[in-house]
Write an enzyme that holds these catalytic residues in place. Structure first.
Site, mmCIF file in Angstrom:
data_model
loop_
_atom_site.group_PDB
_atom_site.id
_atom_site.type_symbol
_atom_site.label_atom_id
_atom_site.label_comp_id
_atom_site.label_asym_id
_atom_site.label_seq_id
_atom_site.Cartn_x
_atom_site.Cartn_y
_atom_site.Cartn_z
ATOM 1 N N ALA A 1 -4.165 31.728 31.408
ATOM 2 C CA ALA A 1 -4.472 33.095 31.838
ATOM 3 C C ALA A 1 -3.295 33.722 32.579
ATOM 4 O O ALA A 1 -2.985 33.333 33.707
ATOM 5 C CB ALA A 1 -5.708 33.077 32.727
ATOM 6 N N GLU B 1 -3.493 40.522 33.147
ATOM 7 C CA GLU B 1 -4.431 41.094 34.129
ATOM 8 C C GLU B 1 -4.783 42.521 33.710
ATOM 9 O O GLU B 1 -4.062 43.131 32.908
ATOM 10 C CB GLU B 1 -3.773 41.081 35.515
ATOM 11 C CG GLU B 1 -3.429 39.658 35.934
ATOM 12 C CD GLU B 1 -3.012 39.532 37.393
ATOM 13 O OE1 GLU B 1 -2.855 40.569 38.069
ATOM 14 O OE2 GLU B 1 -2.849 38.386 37.830
ATOM 15 N N PRO B 2 -5.850 43.067 34.291
ATOM 16 C CA PRO B 2 -6.265 44.415 33.864
ATOM 17 C C PRO B 2 -5.167 45.465 34.026
ATOM 18 O O PRO B 2 -5.108 46.422 33.258
ATOM 19 C CB PRO B 2 -7.454 44.713 34.773
ATOM 20 C CG PRO B 2 -7.995 43.375 35.139
ATOM 21 C CD PRO B 2 -6.818 42.450 35.212
ATOM 22 N N GLY C 1 -0.331 43.536 30.661
ATOM 23 C CA GLY C 1 0.099 42.213 30.217
ATOM 24 C C GLY C 1 1.579 42.151 29.907
ATOM 25 O O GLY C 1 2.215 41.111 30.064
ATOM 26 N N THR D 1 -7.801 34.107 25.731
ATOM 27 C CA THR D 1 -8.312 33.342 24.598
ATOM 28 C C THR D 1 -8.973 32.058 25.097
ATOM 29 O O THR D 1 -8.402 31.350 25.940
ATOM 30 C CB THR D 1 -7.145 33.008 23.630
ATOM 31 O OG1 THR D 1 -6.599 34.229 23.160
ATOM 32 C CG2 THR D 1 -7.622 32.173 22.443
ATOM 33 N N ASP E 1 9.826 31.814 24.100
ATOM 34 C CA ASP E 1 10.547 31.823 22.816
ATOM 35 C C ASP E 1 9.829 30.953 21.788
ATOM 36 O O ASP E 1 9.618 31.370 20.632
ATOM 37 C CB ASP E 1 11.978 31.301 22.986
ATOM 38 C CG ASP E 1 12.850 32.262 23.779
ATOM 39 O OD1 ASP E 1 12.405 33.397 24.026
ATOM 40 O OD2 ASP E 1 13.968 31.856 24.155
ATOM 41 N N GLU F 1 6.752 30.031 21.773
ATOM 42 C CA GLU F 1 5.454 30.604 21.418
ATOM 43 C C GLU F 1 5.632 31.706 20.367
ATOM 44 O O GLU F 1 4.833 31.831 19.442
ATOM 45 C CB GLU F 1 4.782 31.167 22.670
ATOM 46 C CG GLU F 1 4.352 30.059 23.622
ATOM 47 C CD GLU F 1 4.122 30.534 25.047
ATOM 48 O OE1 GLU F 1 4.164 29.686 25.946
ATOM 49 O OE2 GLU F 1 3.925 31.742 25.256
ATOM 50 N N GLN G 1 3.090 48.322 -12.727
ATOM 51 C CA GLN G 1 4.238 48.068 -11.854
ATOM 52 C C GLN G 1 3.975 48.444 -10.389
ATOM 53 O O GLN G 1 4.562 47.854 -9.492
ATOM 54 C CB GLN G 1 5.477 48.790 -12.394
ATOM 55 C CG GLN G 1 5.994 48.104 -13.655
ATOM 56 C CD GLN G 1 7.253 48.721 -14.197
ATOM 57 O OE1 GLN G 1 7.628 49.824 -13.809
ATOM 58 N NE2 GLN G 1 7.907 48.028 -15.102
ATOM 59 N N GLU H 1 6.678 46.492 20.666
ATOM 60 C CA GLU H 1 7.650 47.266 21.467
ATOM 61 C C GLU H 1 8.469 46.321 22.353
ATOM 62 O O GLU H 1 9.683 46.472 22.475
ATOM 63 C CB GLU H 1 6.923 48.296 22.349
ATOM 64 C CG GLU H 1 6.290 49.458 21.592
ATOM 65 C CD GLU H 1 5.003 49.084 20.858
ATOM 66 O OE1 GLU H 1 4.428 48.020 21.133
ATOM 67 O OE2 GLU H 1 4.575 49.865 19.974
HETATM 68 C C1 LIG Z 1 -7.196 38.756 21.035
HETATM 69 C C2 LIG Z 1 -6.268 38.650 22.216
HETATM 70 C C3 LIG Z 1 -6.049 37.407 22.804
HETATM 71 C C4 LIG Z 1 -5.230 37.299 23.933
HETATM 72 N N1 LIG Z 1 -5.083 36.061 24.539
HETATM 73 C C5 LIG Z 1 -4.405 35.976 25.718
HETATM 74 C C6 LIG Z 1 -4.332 34.728 26.433
HETATM 75 O O1 LIG Z 1 -4.833 33.698 25.984
HETATM 76 N N2 LIG Z 1 -3.708 34.706 27.643
HETATM 77 C C7 LIG Z 1 -3.133 35.831 28.187
HETATM 78 O O2 LIG Z 1 -2.606 35.745 29.273
HETATM 79 N N3 LIG Z 1 -3.150 37.029 27.524
HETATM 80 C C8 LIG Z 1 -3.783 37.118 26.297
HETATM 81 N N4 LIG Z 1 -3.821 38.316 25.628
HETATM 82 C C9 LIG Z 1 -3.209 39.495 26.217
HETATM 83 C C10 LIG Z 1 -1.937 39.952 25.513
HETATM 84 O O3 LIG Z 1 -0.885 39.048 25.755
HETATM 85 C C11 LIG Z 1 -1.640 41.366 26.028
HETATM 86 O O4 LIG Z 1 -2.650 42.208 25.502
HETATM 87 C C12 LIG Z 1 -0.277 41.872 25.609
HETATM 88 O O5 LIG Z 1 0.749 41.155 26.261
HETATM 89 C C13 LIG Z 1 -0.104 43.363 25.951
HETATM 90 O O6 LIG Z 1 -0.488 43.628 27.258
HETATM 91 P P1 LIG Z 1 -1.506 44.827 27.534
HETATM 92 O O7 LIG Z 1 -2.656 44.655 26.625
HETATM 93 O O8 LIG Z 1 -1.810 44.848 28.989
HETATM 94 O O9 LIG Z 1 -0.734 46.124 27.129
HETATM 95 P P2 LIG Z 1 0.227 46.978 28.072
HETATM 96 O O10 LIG Z 1 1.198 46.088 28.755
HETATM 97 O O11 LIG Z 1 -0.626 47.858 28.915
HETATM 98 O O12 LIG Z 1 0.988 47.881 27.006
HETATM 99 C C14 LIG Z 1 0.385 49.025 26.396
HETATM 100 C C15 LIG Z 1 1.364 49.625 25.386
HETATM 101 O O13 LIG Z 1 2.563 50.021 26.065
HETATM 102 C C16 LIG Z 1 3.670 49.442 25.428
HETATM 103 N N5 LIG Z 1 4.713 49.184 26.412
HETATM 104 C C17 LIG Z 1 4.627 48.451 27.555
HETATM 105 N N6 LIG Z 1 5.809 48.422 28.184
HETATM 106 C C18 LIG Z 1 6.667 49.136 27.426
HETATM 107 C C19 LIG Z 1 8.062 49.502 27.544
HETATM 108 N N7 LIG Z 1 8.792 49.060 28.549
HETATM 109 N N8 LIG Z 1 8.607 50.254 26.571
HETATM 110 C C20 LIG Z 1 7.861 50.686 25.511
HETATM 111 N N9 LIG Z 1 6.564 50.402 25.354
HETATM 112 C C21 LIG Z 1 5.976 49.630 26.288
HETATM 113 C C22 LIG Z 1 3.131 48.146 24.808
HETATM 114 O O14 LIG Z 1 3.983 47.678 23.785
HETATM 115 C C23 LIG Z 1 1.795 48.629 24.316
HETATM 116 O O15 LIG Z 1 1.968 49.278 23.086
HETATM 117 C C24 LIG Z 1 -4.585 38.453 24.458
HETATM 118 C C25 LIG Z 1 -4.763 39.697 23.828
HETATM 119 C C26 LIG Z 1 -5.591 39.802 22.727
HETATM 120 C C27 LIG Z 1 -5.763 41.152 22.098
#
Ligand SMILES: Cc1cc2nc3c(=O)[nH]c(=O)nc-3n(C[C@H](O)[C@H](O)[C@H](O)COP(=O)(O)OP(=O)(O)OC[C@H]3O[C@@H](n4cnc5c(N)ncnc54)[C@H](O)[C@@H]3O)c2cc1C
Length: 390
Positions: free
Chosen positions: A129, A132-133, A136, A163, A246, A248, A285, A373
């Site tokens: 984990a 966070e909200p 990520g 996950t 890397d 992963e 085609q 991104e």
């Molecule tokens: C099915 C599923 C399983 C998952 N499992 C795990 C797990 O086991 N453990 C865990 O810790 N996490 C897990 N995650 C979380 C996942 O790693 C995050 O959702 C991911 O890293 C993106 O974070 P976020 O959702 O908070 O998006 P955000 O960080 O809020 O990003 C939102 C958008 O902004 C864009 N963005 C952010 N920063 C920038 C920037 N500097 N420049 C341009 N664009 C940017 C992002 O690319 C994205 O399009 C899981 C997610 C899913 C959907």
């Protein structure tokens, strides 16, 4: 099925593993998939069977119940698994690559015996984990905190999109123990066991795809963690996280290739059977173009995957290439799944055929383990470094 002979990039033992994995996925995993997709739960029977056959712990030391292969074995199994059920594959990714690999790399002997062995046997489920909200992508800004209390730590925090968390027996949680927001120093990993006071998990989220894999929240409310449940060194957690990213990302390439291969297998077969305007659609085609693009994307991704796996075995730094593979192969899999639906026409839109599931599942890999991104940012940063500072 594969245009390039596996012999050009796999050893004889790896080819044997690939055959065994393929047989298991095509028989056992395919049979269990409808129920896992419907219930959103892992089949523990399947997990134990994979543990018994050695499909979970392929690259771990035999001493802990592993198979003694190199980490390339995980790519081989993942490709075969994702071809049949990509949701199961991300659950095992979290269980084995995120959780078990972290324990194997940084754990004490006692931790390896207690946590690694039952996970490799498929008897217990692990998860990791980070997210966070509040976001990520910016993992260093994690708000979960831990403060020292005698020899113990008291951990507080809230994790999301984790996950396996709804079913996990062990959850590896990162929390800040020192340093300022976004500082790489000051993160620590804690191994939390289900059942400890203050730890709870949500029910699984309703998701677009990867439905076989339960994803949920983790609530950590004043959880007392004894010193023996700290993984590695205090304050080094974010370094461990960055070091493992890397590998992963390279391994996620295997999952993308598996999904895209499933799309090609289904679409090529369908195109040779479906007759429209008096001809099999494989003779048109515009359909052939889609098949050619899919096969090319798979072959390029697979070639890069196994080249990078060998580099990972040699412990070379592959930050830029790992991001390139993740970026390219996830886009390729999304495109392949979209094209597969197109080839199936109306049937492709129906749940009766598997390509709709491939389409939903593929989208995950443009988000999880670092978004598209973020991969572009990493690639640009690494490339610009070669031309002076960015
Ligand atoms: C099915 C599923 C399983 C998952 N499992 C795990 C797990 O086991 N453990 C865990 O810790 N996490 C897990 N995650 C979380 C996942 O790693 C995050 O959702 C991911 O890293 C993106 O974070 P976020 O959702 O908070 O998006 P955000 O960080 O809020 O990003 C939102 C958008 O902004 C864009 N963005 C952010 N920063 C920038 C920037 N500097 N420049 C341009 N664009 C940017 C992002 O690319 C994205 O399009 C899981 C997610 C899913 C959907």
């Amino acid at each position: 099925m594969h245009s390039l002979g596996a012999k050009s990039y796999l050893t004889d033992d790896e080819i044997e593993l690939q055959r065994m994995a393929r047989r298991f996925m095509e028989n056992e995993v395919a049979a269990a998939t409808p129920e896992m997709e419907a219930t959103g739960m892992l089949s523990m029977e399947l997990m134990r069977e994979m543990g018994r056959l050695g499909l979970l712990g392929t690259f771990f030391p035999e001493k802990y119940g592993g198979g003694g292969f190199t980490i390339t074995s995980r790519a081989i199994v993942s490709e075969e698994m994702a071809r049949i059920n990509a949701g199961l594959d991300i659950s095992i990714f979290a269980d084995i690559v995120l959780f078990a690999r972290a324990i194997a790399r940084h754990g004490t002997e006692e931790q390896k015996q207690k946590y690694l062995e039952p996970v490799l046997r498929g008897e217990k489920i692990g998860s990791m984990a980070i997210t966070e909200p509040k976001g990520g992508s910016d993992a260093l800004s994690a708000r979960s905190q831990a403060r020292r209390d005698g020899d113990d730590y008291i951990v507080n925090g809230h994790k999301i999109f984790i996950t396996n968390s709804p079913v996990a027996d062990f959850i590896l949680v990162i929390a800040r123990t020192d340093g300022k927001d976004r500082e790489i120093n000051g993160g620590t990993w804690f191994i939390l066991e289900r059942g400890v006071d203050g730890l709870s998990t949500s029910k699984p989220f309703e998701k677009l795809g990867m439905k076989s894999s339960p994803t949920g929240e983790v609530f950590i409310d004043n959880v007392r963690v004894p010193a023996e449940n700290i993984l590695g060194e205090v304050n080094r957690g974010f370094y461990y996280l960055m070091e493992s990213l890397d590998v992963e990302r390279v391994l996620e390439g295997a999952s993308n290739i598996g999904i895209a291969q499933a799309c090609l297998d289904a679409a090529a077969k369908y195109a040779q059977e479906r007759v429209v305007f008096g001809k099999r659609i494989s003779q048109y085609q515009l359909i052939q173009e889609k098949i050619a693009e899919m096969a090319t994307g798979i072959e390029l991704s697979r070639t890069m995957l196994y080249r990078l796996m060998r580099a990972v075995e040699r412990e070379e730094v592959v930050t830029c290439e790992a991001a390139m593979l993740k970026l390219y192969s996830s886009r390729m899999a999304v495109q392949a799944s979209s094209d597969a639906i197109q080839i199936f026409g109306g049937n492709g839109y129906m749940e009766e055929y598997p390509v709709a599931r491939y389409y939903r599942d593929a989208k995950h890999h443009e988000i999880g383990a670092g978004t598209t991104e973020i991969q572009k940012i990493i690639i640009a940063r690494e490339i610009l470094k070669q031309y002076g500072s960015a």
